[in-house]
Enzyme design. Sequence first.
Site, PDB file in Angstrom:
ATOM      1  N   HIS A 234     105.765  75.876  42.613  1.00 53.41           N
ATOM      2  CA  HIS A 234     106.384  74.825  43.435  1.00 53.41           C
ATOM      3  C   HIS A 234     107.918  74.942  43.481  1.00 53.41           C
ATOM      4  O   HIS A 234     108.523  74.817  44.534  1.00 53.41           O
ATOM      5  CB  HIS A 234     106.013  73.449  42.879  1.00 53.41           C
ATOM      6  CG  HIS A 234     104.543  73.250  42.708  1.00 53.41           C
ATOM      7  ND1 HIS A 234     103.699  72.926  43.744  1.00 53.41           N
ATOM      8  CD2 HIS A 234     103.759  73.354  41.600  1.00 53.41           C
ATOM      9  CE1 HIS A 234     102.455  72.829  43.291  1.00 53.41           C
ATOM     10  NE2 HIS A 234     102.461  73.090  41.992  1.00 53.41           N
TER      11      HIS A 234
HETATM   12  O1  RIB Z   1     104.712  68.765  40.439  1.00 56.63           O
HETATM   13  C1  RIB Z   1     105.265  70.037  40.239  1.00 56.63           C
HETATM   14  C2  RIB Z   1     106.554  69.932  39.492  1.00 56.63           C
HETATM   15  O2  RIB Z   1     106.338  69.358  38.211  1.00 56.63           O
HETATM   16  C3  RIB Z   1     107.186  71.304  39.209  1.00 56.63           C
HETATM   17  O3  RIB Z   1     108.577  71.158  39.179  1.00 56.63           O
HETATM   18  C4  RIB Z   1     106.677  71.653  37.842  1.00 56.63           C
HETATM   19  O4  RIB Z   1     107.559  72.530  37.145  1.00 56.63           O
HETATM   20  C5  RIB Z   1     106.672  70.308  37.184  1.00 56.63           C
HETATM   21  O5  RIB Z   1     107.994  70.057  36.716  1.00 56.63           O
END
Ligand code: RIB
Length: 303
Positions: A234
Site C-alpha cells: 500500500h
Molecule cells: O492499511 C495499510 C496501512 O497500514 C499501511 O501503511 C501498512 O503499512 C499499515 O501501516
Amino acid sequence: MKKRIPIIIDTDPGVDDFFCIAIGCAFSELFDLRAITTIGGNNLTDVTTRNALDILKLLHREDVPVARGADSYLTNGFDEPVARFHGANGLGNVEIPHSDRMIDPLPAWDKIYEQAKLFPGKLIIVTVGPETNLALAFNRYPDLKQLIAKIVVMGGSLDKGNVTEYGEANIWHDAEAAKIVFASGVPIDMVGLNVTRTAPLKQSIFEGINDPVREDVKDVIRKLIDFRNGEAMHDAIAISSLVSDDVMIWKDAYTYVVDGDVYNRGQTVADYDAEIKNSRVAVGIHLDAYYQIMKDMISSYSK
Ligand code: RIB
Ligand code: CA
C-alpha cells in the site's frame, strides 16, 4: 536540472513501508529525502525506528536522518502489534544487517517543523502510518500549515476498511490525529485501500529487469513479497503517485475523517460536491505506470 522535491516520509516500517522508503531513496534525482520520521502502528516505535535505520543502511542511504516519533496515539495507547501482517520484527521476519547509527536529536514533530521552515511552501510529507506525529506538529506549531506544500496520505478508503468494516489501519489507529491533519487546510492526496488493494506485488515484478541488482536487496524484496503472499504494498503505491502523474486517477473532494468511539471510526468520507475541497482522493490507478516505477526502483539498486 529540475529542482528536487524536499520530502519527509512519516512511517511505521512495516513491510510495505520498506517499499515506500526504497522508492523515496531510489529516485534521488526527483526527491530530496530530508528525513524519515517514525511512529508505532505496524509495531512499537522502538521497533519501527530500528527498522528505519536498518533499511536506510541496506539501501546505502545513511545520509538520511531518522527522527523518532510518538510512543502512543493522540488519545490511545498502541495496540499489540499484529505479527501476521508485518512479522514479529516488523519486517516480515526478514533479518537485515543492523545499523549502528544514532537517531536524529530532534523528535519527529520538531524535525517536520525544522524542515518545513527550511523549505517553506515546498516540503511534501508522505505519511504512510498513523498520522500522530504530523498532528502533534500541527498542534505545537500553528504556522506549520502555511509551510507544508502537500501531504500524501496512504490511508483511508472510499469503500471497505481493513481493521473494521469502515476503518483502514493508519486512519483507524489514530483517527483523532487524522482528523487534525485532514482539517489542517494543507492540500491532501489521499491514496486509500479502494485503490491500493487493486495493485498486488508479485515476484513477476522482477521480469524484464536486466540490471545487475544487488543480491542483498533482491533477496529482501523477494522475501517481503513472499511474506505478504503477493498482496499490495500500500505505502509504495501512495509514494508512486508523487513519482509520476501517470499513476493515479484523482477526484477532488472535501474528505472528512470519522473519529471517536463509534461503529464507523476511521471512515474517510469524500464529498465531491463540497464548495471547499481539501483533498484529491485516488479513485483509480494505471497499474502499468505503477509497476514500471517499482521496476525502476529495483533496477536502481544495482551493483
Ligand atoms: O492499511 C495499510 C496501512 O497500514 C499501511 O501503511 C501498512 O503499512 C499499515 O501501516
Ligand atoms: Ca505503513
